[in-house]
Design a protein around this motif. Structure first.
Motif, PDB file in Angstrom:
ATOM      1  N   PRO A  88       2.326  -1.460 -10.431  1.00 38.18           N
ATOM      2  CA  PRO A  88       1.177  -0.639 -10.810  1.00 38.18           C
ATOM      3  C   PRO A  88       0.727   0.229  -9.652  1.00 38.18           C
ATOM      4  CG  PRO A  88       0.507  -2.900 -10.457  1.00 38.18           C
ATOM      5  CD  PRO A  88       2.009  -2.879 -10.387  1.00 38.18           C
ATOM      6  N   SER A  89       0.315   1.421  -9.961  1.00 37.10           N
ATOM      7  CA  SER A  89      -0.147   2.321  -8.911  1.00 37.10           C
ATOM      8  C   SER A  89      -1.554   1.940  -8.496  1.00 37.10           C
ATOM      9  CB  SER A  89      -0.144   3.757  -9.428  1.00 37.10           C
ATOM     10  OG  SER A  89      -0.999   3.861 -10.551  1.00 37.10           O
ATOM     11  N   PRO A  90      -1.930   2.261  -7.251  1.00 42.26           N
ATOM     12  CA  PRO A  90      -3.282   1.934  -6.794  1.00 42.26           C
ATOM     13  C   PRO A  90      -4.309   2.770  -7.505  1.00 42.26           C
ATOM     14  CG  PRO A  90      -2.134   3.260  -5.180  1.00 42.26           C
ATOM     15  CD  PRO A  90      -1.128   2.913  -6.244  1.00 42.26           C
ATOM     16  N   PRO A  91      -5.570   2.310  -7.504  1.00 45.85           N
ATOM     17  CA  PRO A  91      -6.610   3.058  -8.198  1.00 45.85           C
ATOM     18  C   PRO A  91      -6.906   4.358  -7.483  1.00 45.85           C
ATOM     19  CG  PRO A  91      -7.575   1.279  -6.935  1.00 45.85           C
ATOM     20  CD  PRO A  91      -6.095   1.130  -6.835  1.00 45.85           C
ATOM     21  N   HIS A  92      -7.249   5.373  -8.239  1.00 49.82           N
ATOM     22  CA  HIS A  92      -7.672   6.640  -7.670  1.00 49.82           C
ATOM     23  C   HIS A  92      -9.178   6.731  -7.839  1.00 49.82           C
ATOM     24  CE1 HIS A  92      -3.574   8.120  -7.100  1.00 49.82           C
ATOM     25  NE2 HIS A  92      -3.314   7.514  -8.239  1.00 49.82           N
ATOM     26  N   TYR A  93      -9.891   6.579  -6.750  1.00 48.27           N
ATOM     27  CA  TYR A  93     -11.338   6.446  -6.844  1.00 48.27           C
ATOM     28  C   TYR A  93     -12.017   7.745  -7.274  1.00 48.27           C
ATOM     29  CZ  TYR A  93     -10.600   2.031  -4.561  1.00 48.27           C
ATOM     30  OH  TYR A  93     -10.180   0.774  -4.269  1.00 48.27           O
TER      31      TYR A  93
ATOM     32  N   THR B 180      -3.173  -4.555  -2.876  1.00 53.40           N
ATOM     33  CA  THR B 180      -1.923  -4.713  -2.143  1.00 53.40           C
ATOM     34  C   THR B 180      -1.928  -6.037  -1.420  1.00 53.40           C
ATOM     35  OG1 THR B 180      -1.675  -2.353  -1.860  1.00 53.40           O
ATOM     36  CG2 THR B 180      -0.527  -3.746  -0.285  1.00 53.40           C
ATOM     37  N   ARG B 181      -3.082  -6.404  -0.926  1.00 50.12           N
ATOM     38  CA  ARG B 181      -3.211  -7.675  -0.248  1.00 50.12           C
ATOM     39  C   ARG B 181      -3.592  -8.738  -1.261  1.00 50.12           C
ATOM     40  NH1 ARG B 181      -8.004  -9.032   4.024  1.00 50.12           N
ATOM     41  NH2 ARG B 181      -7.560 -11.231   4.272  1.00 50.12           N
ATOM     42  N   ALA B 182      -2.848  -9.859  -1.304  1.00 47.02           N
ATOM     43  CA  ALA B 182      -3.138 -10.897  -2.284  1.00 47.02           C
ATOM     44  C   ALA B 182      -4.492 -11.493  -1.992  1.00 47.02           C
ATOM     45  CB  ALA B 182      -2.063 -11.975  -2.229  1.00 47.02           C
ATOM     46  N   ALA B 183      -5.317 -11.575  -3.022  1.00 45.82           N
ATOM     47  CA  ALA B 183      -6.662 -12.067  -2.817  1.00 45.82           C
ATOM     48  C   ALA B 183      -6.759 -13.561  -2.999  1.00 45.82           C
ATOM     49  CB  ALA B 183      -7.609 -11.382  -3.778  1.00 45.82           C
TER      50      ALA B 183
ATOM     51  N   TRP C  48      -7.424   4.057   2.287  1.00 45.14           N
ATOM     52  CA  TRP C  48      -6.991   5.258   1.583  1.00 45.14           C
ATOM     53  C   TRP C  48      -5.521   5.175   1.193  1.00 45.14           C
ATOM     54  CZ3 TRP C  48     -10.738   8.101  -0.184  1.00 45.14           C
ATOM     55  CH2 TRP C  48     -11.970   8.088   0.470  1.00 45.14           C
ATOM     56  N   TYR C  49      -4.723   4.461   1.963  1.00 50.87           N
ATOM     57  CA  TYR C  49      -3.325   4.246   1.563  1.00 50.87           C
ATOM     58  C   TYR C  49      -3.261   3.386   0.307  1.00 50.87           C
ATOM     59  CZ  TYR C  49      -1.227   6.347   5.707  1.00 50.87           C
ATOM     60  OH  TYR C  49      -0.800   7.229   6.658  1.00 50.87           O
ATOM     61  N   ILE C  50      -4.101   2.361   0.254  1.00 51.85           N
ATOM     62  CA  ILE C  50      -4.104   1.465  -0.904  1.00 51.85           C
ATOM     63  C   ILE C  50      -4.582   2.202  -2.149  1.00 51.85           C
ATOM     64  CG2 ILE C  50      -5.208  -0.596  -1.871  1.00 51.85           C
ATOM     65  CD1 ILE C  50      -5.252  -1.744   0.962  1.00 51.85           C
ATOM     66  N   SER C  51      -5.574   3.071  -1.989  1.00 52.48           N
ATOM     67  CA  SER C  51      -6.114   3.798  -3.134  1.00 52.48           C
ATOM     68  C   SER C  51      -5.241   4.979  -3.539  1.00 52.48           C
ATOM     69  CB  SER C  51      -7.526   4.300  -2.819  1.00 52.48           C
ATOM     70  OG  SER C  51      -7.480   5.307  -1.823  1.00 52.48           O
ATOM     71  N   GLY C  52      -4.234   5.296  -2.736  1.00 52.34           N
ATOM     72  CA  GLY C  52      -3.384   6.433  -3.035  1.00 52.34           C
ATOM     73  C   GLY C  52      -3.968   7.753  -2.601  1.00 52.34           C
ATOM     74  N   GLY C  53      -5.061   7.732  -1.836  1.00 60.01           N
ATOM     75  CA  GLY C  53      -5.710   8.964  -1.411  1.00 60.01           C
ATOM     76  C   GLY C  53      -5.206   9.508  -0.102  1.00 60.01           C
ATOM     77  N   ARG C  54      -4.189   8.883   0.489  1.00 59.14           N
ATOM     78  CA  ARG C  54      -3.688   9.334   1.787  1.00 59.14           C
ATOM     79  C   ARG C  54      -2.206   9.010   1.879  1.00 59.14           C
ATOM     80  NH1 ARG C  54      -6.786  10.290   6.503  1.00 59.14           N
ATOM     81  NH2 ARG C  54      -5.603  10.305   8.451  1.00 59.14           N
ATOM     82  N   SER C  55      -1.456   9.893   2.462  1.00 57.10           N
ATOM     83  CA  SER C  55      -0.028   9.669   2.710  1.00 57.10           C
ATOM     84  C   SER C  55       0.238   9.772   4.203  1.00 57.10           C
ATOM     85  CB  SER C  55       0.827  10.692   1.947  1.00 57.10           C
ATOM     86  OG  SER C  55       0.486  12.010   2.343  1.00 57.10           O
ATOM     87  N   SER C  56       1.334   9.234   4.639  1.00 54.75           N
ATOM     88  CA  SER C  56       1.636   9.178   6.064  1.00 54.75           C
ATOM     89  C   SER C  56       1.795  10.579   6.644  1.00 54.75           C
ATOM     90  CB  SER C  56       2.908   8.371   6.309  1.00 54.75           C
ATOM     91  OG  SER C  56       3.249   8.392   7.682  1.00 54.75           O
TER      92      SER C  56
END
Length: 797
Positions: A764-769, A736-739, A42-50
């Protein structure tokens, strides 16, 4: 031989261990300091903040809302709440298909378990033949619930054979339905996808060298001649080993600059930070740290520009491989799925993997070398399987102490201690086998990489295949054979040769006790350990303490991981094999299998929703392997039952089983011809349909610009010299993690740019699912239009 009491001790240990892991997870996951460990997806997708930003000092580390401790098990219903279509949108088709393996196991084994326990246990128990066997033969009360307890020539074997037919028909029915569903999901997934670069891209390998022509000229000439209407250009691949080292060095320097700049910005009234210029920052003269790193990075930028120009201009750096771009999916399909040259070893074309799926190091391996590598690795895998028989035999000796005592009586005083005996027989064998298998997937992955596959997804499937064969030979067959030898050694040495086949036939089901302990250790406690994420938790906090200097570092320290297909799928296939083989032989093992599939389904659903961030999307390309190995399990179970009944002198009933393996194989051939093409080829009809729809909806689409920067290797970074801001050019704009492989990769791609093509890039911003369509299921590969990279790209004039 483990008894019911020993199995009870093992079950108690593993249940308590699993419960402890689950309790620890439930408490750790609600602590703010661990939020990035248990919800990285959820952090990667931008759906959660600390949650730490709005709390007091103590609240940043410990959850002070005691009401949440009363609902610490709410993760279980939450894991089941998301629908399959939402999972496809959120995590991809690979993740959804992976979960379907567990639901398939539940669908298969729940009815099989009920039927087998209600019918076979009474049939086996009422026979009582093990009470009259020779005392030298080691048996336990568990074996008295198995087919071993049925006397020779008994008409009761018709019940076992009838259930074998029934179970085979049920499993084949479910396999057909599931293959059909997954194939349909795959085609629907492709149909609903938005435009993706790999749909227009073909990789060509083994490009021949033509005297007086560069690789680029050769490629353009060949494909402009043979694909004149659709070929629009190509992207070369370069060997840029030295440049990769400079990129890694610059990233380290940039990290230190960010650290000192952030440190000064937080306390601008204090003295500017300083650093020593000598050895490890401990010796030499002391200078202003910010100005020092700015100057060092500026000098390195100049060197990197020079090195990138050298790579592009040096013809020796160009490798005989390229990514071809086409103006339509139809044109790419024709090129990827046809032979290009009269010489089948030249101009080898195939669909390009999606950019984040490319394993760059293997792109330049020549055709002849590929054949040699595969032959050598096949021999090494065979040797590895044979070598591992030694520790497997040792593990089996722990599981069969009564048999070992007859050969080594001096161990009897230690072994006969009640607790030690129960521990050795009920828990240690499964744990020891798990430890022996721990490093194996890594070794097999290295072997697959040496073979030369160019996609990470293919590497993982090939590794999974090797691991499956290893599990089949060593864990399953090896455990039965070596276990039989230790267990029945005394009986073998003191009986006539004519009775040995009967002893082997009786002893095969006796290994069920060992597999019960293995399922509990690996399938119960092991799965509970998976959700706890103890290793990522410790590593994350150690990095935070000693390595994290900036927010970018904190993001890198958050390792979400992904589904470990090379290890998880073969282990799943072993559980299918055990359940199918022992369904008729020792049905008491089936409840252990059912508990595993149900528990693992719950855990992996949670992990896929909240934790894992897949490296690539293969659209369930692994499903044909899953199907074929369950079919193999069916055939193995039928052959083993056939051999077992032959030792029981069941001459009247045994012939009825002979035709069943042939019928099962015919079913497999039909399924393969019916469904497998959906996993191997892309229909031209579908390609043309997508092209026509796209032309009607986007008539002004510039496909050249869309594909121009698609297949840049991760080491080729764009940076702005004036602002000293290094941002990695990622082939997957959302990862965020190199594939791709680490920067140590020997073969780099492409396409460094000329120095005047540098542009500043914003991260680039993460995807918003939640922006994705939910019906039909889709998983799109977004290409932000504001990104610009340096590249070297040839287009048709």
């Amino acid at each position: 031989m483990a008894t019911l009491a020993d199995i009870g001790v093992s079950a108690l240990i593993n249940i308590l261990t699993s419960f402890a892991f689950l309790l620890a997870f439930a408490l750790l996951r609600i602590q703010p300091i661990n939020d990035r460990v248990y919800f990285p997806k959820w952090y990667i997708s931008g759906g959660r903040s600390s949650p730490r930003g709005t709390r007091n000092f103590v609240g940043k580390f410990v959850n002070l809302n005691f009401k949440t401790y009363l609902t610490f098990l709410n993760w279980m219903p939450q894991a089941l709440r998301m629908s399959e279509s939402e999972i496809i949108t959120h995590a991809g088709l690979d993740s959804a298909a992976f979960l379907r393996i567990y639901t398939l196991g539940i669908k298969i084994f729940v009815p099989v378990t009920v039927v087998a326990l209600l019918i076979l246990i009474p049939v086996n128990v009422s026979s009582g033949t093990l009470f009259f066997l020779r005392k030298e033969l080691v048996v336990s009360n568990i074996d008295k619930l198995s087919i071993s307890n049925v006397p020779p020539k008994s008409t009761r074997f018709f019940v076992h054979i009838g259930l074998e037919y029934l179970f085979t028909a049920w499993i084949c029915f479910l396999l057909y339905k599931e293959y059909d569903n997954v194939a349909s999901m795959r085609l629907a997934f492709f149909a609903s996808q938005r435009r993706r670069v790999e749909q227009f891209t073909v990789v060509v390998r083994n490009i021949p060298h033509i005297s007086g022509h560069s690789i680029s000229e050769t490629v353009d000439s060949f494909f402009q001649t043979n694909h004149p209407n659709h070929y629009i250009g190509h992207q070369g691949v370069y060997n840029a080993n030295k440049f990769a080292k400079l990129v890694r060095r610059r990233e380290r320097l940039q990290n230190w600059l960010d650290y000192y700049q952030l440190k000064f910005d937080r306390h601008p009234d204090k003295k500017r930070p300083t650093v020593n210029t000598g050895f490890l920052g401990l010796l030499g003269r002391k200078v202003d740290a910010i100005e020092y790193y700015k100057q060092v990075i500026k000098d390195l930028d100049t060197l990197m520009i020079s090195e990138r120009q050298r790579v592009i201009k040096d013809s020796k750096s160009v490798l005989p491989v390229a990514f071809l771009s086409f103006d339509s999916r139809w044109g790419a399909s024709v090129c990827a799925q046809t032979q290009q040259s009269k010489n089948p070893t030249l101009w080898l074309t195939d669909w390009a993997p999606e950019p984040r799926d490319v394993y760059w190091r293997n792109l330049a391996i020549p055709f002849v070398s590929l054949t040699i590598r595969k032959f050598v690795i096949t021999a090494l895998v065979f040797a590895l399987i044979f070598f591992y028989m030694i520790p497997i035999a040792f593990v089996q000796s722990l599981a069969n102490l009564e048999g070992l005592e007859r050969v080594a009586p001096f161990l009897r005083t230690v072994i006969e201690l009640k607790f030690i005996k129960s521990f050795l027989q009920g828990f240690l064998p499964g744990l020891a086998l798990k430890i022996f298998l721990y490093i194996l997937p890594t070794v097999l992955m290295i072997m697959s990489k040496i073979e030369g596959y160019i996609a990470l997804s293919t590497l993982e499937r090939k590794t999974a295949s090797k691991y499956y064969y290893f599990m089949l030979v060593n864990v399953f067959l090896g455990s039965i054979i070596t276990g039989t030898a230790f267990e029945q050694l005394h009986a073998f040495l003191h009986q006539s040769a004519t009775q040995i086949p009967r002893t082997i036939g009786v002893s095969i089901p006796m290994k069920a006790t060992f597999f019960m302990t293995y399922i509990m250790v690996d399938g119960w406690a092991g799965i509970a350990g998976e959700i706890l994420r103890l290793k990522p938790l410790v590593i994350y906090h150690l990095k935070n303490m000693f390595l994290v200097k900036t927010d970018r570092d904190r993001g890198k320290a958050m390792d979400p991981g992904s589904v470990d297909f090379p290890e998880t799928i073969p282990s799943l296939q072993l559980y299918f094999l055990l359940g199918i083989v022992y369904a008729v032989v020792t049905p008491l093992l089936l409840p252990f299998i059912v508990v595993f599939f149900a528990f693992a389904y719950l855990v992996y659903r949670h992990q896929i929703i909240n934790v894992y961030n897949q490296q690539y999307e293969s659209a369930a390309a692994f499903w044909p392997h899953v199907h074929s190995r369950i079919i193999a399990s069916l055939i193995i179970s039928q052959l083993l039952l056939l051999g077992l009944l032959s030792t029981k002198k069941a001459a009247k009933s045994t012939p009825l089983l002979v035709i069943l393996p042939a019928l099962t194989y015919v079913f497999h051939v039909y399924c393969r011809s019916r469904f497998e093409p959906a996993f191997r080829k892309y229909p031209l009809e579908e390609a043309m349909s997508k092209d026509l729809l796209e032309k009607s909806t986007e008539p002004d689409l510039n496909i050249k610009a869309y594909l121009a920067d698609a297949y840049l290797h991760p080491i080729f970074r764009s940076f702005e010299v004036e602002e000293e801001e290094l941002v990695e050019v990622r082939v997957d704009k959302h990862e965020t993690r190199a594939a791709s492989p680490p920067l140590m990769s020997e073969h780099s791609s492409p396409s460094a740019s000329h120095h005047h093509h540098h542009h500043h890039i914003e991260e680039p911003s993460p995807p918003h699912y939640n922006d994705y369509p939910t019906s039909p299921p889709s998983y799109y590969y977004h290409e932000p239009s504001h990104l610009h990279y340096g590249y070297h790209y040839q287009v048709e004039p």
